[in-house]
Write a protein that holds these residues in place. Sequence first.
Motif, PDB file in Angstrom:
ATOM      1  N   VAL A 409       2.431  -6.667  -9.418  1.00  0.00           N
ATOM      2  CA  VAL A 409       2.074  -6.593  -7.718  1.00  0.00           C
ATOM      3  C   VAL A 409       3.115  -5.643  -7.030  1.00  0.00           C
ATOM      4  O   VAL A 409       4.209  -5.565  -7.573  1.00  0.00           O
ATOM      5  N   ASN A 410       2.635  -4.995  -5.698  1.00  0.00           N
ATOM      6  CA  ASN A 410       4.229  -3.921  -5.276  1.00  0.00           C
ATOM      7  C   ASN A 410       3.442  -3.361  -3.681  1.00  0.00           C
ATOM      8  O   ASN A 410       2.498  -3.973  -3.250  1.00  0.00           O
ATOM      9  N   ARG A 411       5.302  -3.578  -3.550  1.00  0.00           N
ATOM     10  CA  ARG A 411       5.378  -3.410  -2.069  1.00  0.00           C
ATOM     11  C   ARG A 411       5.304  -1.775  -2.343  1.00  0.00           C
ATOM     12  O   ARG A 411       6.304  -1.567  -2.335  1.00  0.00           O
ATOM     13  N   ILE A 412       4.635  -0.989  -0.857  1.00  0.00           N
ATOM     14  CA  ILE A 412       4.547   0.470  -1.355  1.00  0.00           C
ATOM     15  C   ILE A 412       4.772   1.144  -0.308  1.00  0.00           C
ATOM     16  O   ILE A 412       5.160   0.224   0.889  1.00  0.00           O
ATOM     17  N   SER A 413       4.941   2.014   0.287  1.00  0.00           N
ATOM     18  CA  SER A 413       5.261   2.812   1.651  1.00  0.00           C
ATOM     19  C   SER A 413       4.694   2.619   2.882  1.00  0.00           C
ATOM     20  O   SER A 413       5.722   2.638   3.819  1.00  0.00           O
ATOM     21  N   GLN A 416       2.871  -2.922   2.934  1.00  0.00           N
ATOM     22  CA  GLN A 416       2.119  -4.315   2.726  1.00  0.00           C
ATOM     23  C   GLN A 416       2.091  -4.093   0.679  1.00  0.00           C
ATOM     24  O   GLN A 416       2.546  -3.302   0.155  1.00  0.00           O
ATOM     25  N   ASP A 417       1.923  -5.700   0.605  1.00  0.00           N
ATOM     26  CA  ASP A 417       1.971  -5.848  -0.866  1.00  0.00           C
ATOM     27  C   ASP A 417       0.389  -5.486  -2.043  1.00  0.00           C
ATOM     28  O   ASP A 417      -0.685  -5.953  -0.967  1.00  0.00           O
ATOM     29  N   TYR A 418       0.765  -5.035  -2.907  1.00  0.00           N
ATOM     30  CA  TYR A 418      -0.751  -4.885  -3.512  1.00  0.00           C
ATOM     31  C   TYR A 418      -1.006  -5.485  -4.768  1.00  0.00           C
ATOM     32  O   TYR A 418      -0.462  -5.138  -5.627  1.00  0.00           O
ATOM     33  N   TYR A 419      -2.182  -5.404  -4.950  1.00  0.00           N
ATOM     34  CA  TYR A 419      -2.504  -5.824  -6.588  1.00  0.00           C
ATOM     35  C   TYR A 419      -2.566  -4.501  -6.895  1.00  0.00           C
ATOM     36  O   TYR A 419      -3.670  -4.190  -6.911  1.00  0.00           O
ATOM     37  N   PHE A 420      -2.075  -3.934  -8.618  1.00  0.00           N
ATOM     38  CA  PHE A 420      -2.689  -2.646  -8.711  1.00  0.00           C
ATOM     39  C   PHE A 420      -3.502  -3.264 -10.120  1.00  0.00           C
ATOM     40  O   PHE A 420      -2.835  -4.068 -10.812  1.00  0.00           O
ATOM     41  N   ILE A 421      -4.592  -2.010  -9.722  1.00  0.00           N
ATOM     42  CA  ILE A 421      -5.636  -3.066 -11.074  1.00  0.00           C
ATOM     43  C   ILE A 421      -5.888  -1.547 -11.673  1.00  0.00           C
ATOM     44  O   ILE A 421      -6.113  -1.045 -10.946  1.00  0.00           O
ATOM     45  N   ASN A 442      -5.164  -5.509  -1.322  1.00  0.00           N
ATOM     46  CA  ASN A 442      -4.226  -5.994  -0.227  1.00  0.00           C
ATOM     47  C   ASN A 442      -4.292  -7.252  -0.655  1.00  0.00           C
ATOM     48  O   ASN A 442      -4.908  -8.124   0.035  1.00  0.00           O
ATOM     49  N   ILE A 443      -2.840  -8.161  -0.963  1.00  0.00           N
ATOM     50  CA  ILE A 443      -2.707  -9.381  -1.092  1.00  0.00           C
ATOM     51  C   ILE A 443      -2.911 -10.186  -0.039  1.00  0.00           C
ATOM     52  O   ILE A 443      -3.770 -11.445  -0.259  1.00  0.00           O
ATOM     53  N   MET A 444      -2.539  -9.530   1.302  1.00  0.00           N
ATOM     54  CA  MET A 444      -3.596 -10.391   2.437  1.00  0.00           C
ATOM     55  C   MET A 444      -4.820 -10.158   2.926  1.00  0.00           C
ATOM     56  O   MET A 444      -5.405 -11.381   3.599  1.00  0.00           O
ATOM     57  N   THR A 445      -5.291  -8.991   3.050  1.00  0.00           N
ATOM     58  CA  THR A 445      -6.368  -9.130   3.875  1.00  0.00           C
ATOM     59  C   THR A 445      -7.663  -9.040   2.830  1.00  0.00           C
ATOM     60  O   THR A 445      -9.225  -8.843   3.404  1.00  0.00           O
ATOM     61  N   GLY A 446      -7.553  -8.387   1.365  1.00  0.00           N
ATOM     62  CA  GLY A 446      -8.684  -7.764   0.484  1.00  0.00           C
ATOM     63  C   GLY A 446      -8.427  -6.740   0.408  1.00  0.00           C
ATOM     64  O   GLY A 446      -9.883  -6.485  -0.215  1.00  0.00           O
ATOM     65  N   GLU A 447      -8.220  -5.768   1.656  1.00  0.00           N
ATOM     66  CA  GLU A 447      -9.074  -5.130   1.561  1.00  0.00           C
ATOM     67  C   GLU A 447      -8.341  -3.868  -0.467  1.00  0.00           C
ATOM     68  O   GLU A 447      -7.415  -4.186  -0.368  1.00  0.00           O
ATOM     69  N   CYS A 448     -10.234  -3.493  -0.635  1.00  0.00           N
ATOM     70  CA  CYS A 448      -9.524  -2.491  -1.385  1.00  0.00           C
ATOM     71  C   CYS A 448      -9.402  -0.836  -1.246  1.00  0.00           C
ATOM     72  O   CYS A 448      -9.657  -0.436  -0.244  1.00  0.00           O
ATOM     73  N   GLY A 449      -8.988   0.075  -2.221  1.00  0.00           N
ATOM     74  CA  GLY A 449      -9.107   1.296  -2.409  1.00  0.00           C
ATOM     75  C   GLY A 449      -7.986   1.938  -3.484  1.00  0.00           C
ATOM     76  O   GLY A 449      -8.316   1.493  -4.100  1.00  0.00           O
ATOM     77  N   ASN A 450      -7.125   2.974  -3.444  1.00  0.00           N
ATOM     78  CA  ASN A 450      -7.143   4.101  -4.368  1.00  0.00           C
ATOM     79  C   ASN A 450      -5.912   4.156  -4.462  1.00  0.00           C
ATOM     80  O   ASN A 450      -5.080   3.734  -3.407  1.00  0.00           O
ATOM     81  N   ILE A 451      -4.759   4.000  -5.524  1.00  0.00           N
ATOM     82  CA  ILE A 451      -3.357   4.241  -5.942  1.00  0.00           C
ATOM     83  C   ILE A 451      -3.256   5.542  -5.988  1.00  0.00           C
ATOM     84  O   ILE A 451      -3.770   5.414  -7.266  1.00  0.00           O
ATOM     85  N   GLY A 452      -1.953   6.113  -5.122  1.00  0.00           N
ATOM     86  CA  GLY A 452      -1.724   7.220  -5.829  1.00  0.00           C
ATOM     87  C   GLY A 452      -0.189   7.849  -5.552  1.00  0.00           C
ATOM     88  O   GLY A 452       0.515   6.260  -5.038  1.00  0.00           O
TER      89      GLY A 452
END
Length: 482
Positions: A409-413, A416-421, A442-452
């Motif tokens: 779990v990381n806080r990025i730029s 926001q905090d995201y699960y890194f899967i 996103n741990i709060m909204t559930g929004e999904c996407g790519n991590i770069g």
Amino acid sequence: MQDDQLYCETCGAEIQMVPDFEPEIENSISETLSTLAEEITQTPKREKEKEERDTLFSSRKFFIGCMFAMACAILLLVVFGFILFQNNSKGYQVSRAMDYADSGEYEKAVACLQAAERIDKEDANIYFLMADYYYMMGKESDAVATLRNIALSAEFLPEDIENAYSKLVSIYRKNEDYQSINDLLLACSDQNIVYMFQSYMAYPPEFSYIEGTYQEIIPLKLSSNTSGTIYYTTDGSEPTEESSVYTTPIFLETGTYTIKAFFVNEFGIKSTVASNTYVIDLTVPNAPEISVYSGEYTDPVMIEVTVPAGCKVYYTRDESEPTSDSTQYVSPIAMPIGSSVFKFVAYSAEGVSGEVVTRTYHLKLKAQYSVNDALERLSITLVEQGYILDRYGNKEGIQGRYVYKLGSVNRISDGQDYYFIYEYYEDLMENQSRTGRIFGVNIMTGECGNIGLDDQGGYYFDPFSQEAGDGQEPAEEEYGWE
């Protein structure tokens, strides 16, 4: 004159008796006297002739006697010489010994060989036969002594000495007397013979470093001449079969070590103890500094480590002690969800380890979506995007499937905090390997996407397109992954 008177009483003259003359008697007397005279005359001649004949006969008899005696003497000399030749003939004695041995008369056979030995002490074949006959008689100690006479002598040919060693090893091996084999070979100066039978020997272990003082950690290796077990101690105490068994190099760090070791081969033969002393004089590195103290946390935290100059830091997350074979610290570590124990240690360039630093964390997120919820939402979204066929990760054109696992779990730029899967490919044999793609939820909204990764090495989030079903997978290099 009286009838029997022989002299004249008056004058004393001899009385001549004249018989009456008778012609027949006279003739007879004449013939007799003539014959007597002739015989008297011939007697010396005949006696001389007889004497000469007797002398000649005696001479011939003496000569014949001498010749007969000489012939007898020559015959005796020939017989005696032949007997003497036989008794002093090595070949004859060896032949007799073999004949006796064929009949099972080994005592007589050995006696003949002993006679042959007195004639030629350098013929190894005599000793080999003698050893064989001793062995057949059950006199094993005599057989061994005879063979050792060859093996330990420099007067015989190399091939004979080698043959003697082979026979001795065979006897000892049959009796499982491996200690005698070891002792015999240790006394052997011929390295070719030693090499032939080295599996029976137990040399003291050899050390990969000579003893002395070192300014570095040394990985001390112990080796033996053949298969077996090495037992050792590091504190100078005498090793026994209850001591440590050598399997891997012994890493000697700062301090003084007296290594003592002995070797036991596969036949149970023990070597003498070998000993070396080492002084390791090194500077111990400082302990690494950890940015996050132990405790309970509700927000994602990155664990940063300050690495001592000239050192490398290694860490574990399973409560085991870290070593230079553990995971090396290269960048900040995301604190895992739940409870975790980190152990860090610094290693100098010389391989010296410092103090181990332990941190215990418990991260309980204040999140609207749990980890399971995030994985479920990601699977549904990837199906909607047409990236996979179903929630099980199957995809058209591949034999296996994709599997998704939480990394951190990381806080990025964006704050926001995201699960890194992380995405893994699983083949038909269920072997898994990372694809290199990371998704974020996103741990709060559930929004999904790519991590770069951006140009500064920071994380950023790229949400999926709102248009489902395009099935397009963004190229990995767009997100900085390799």
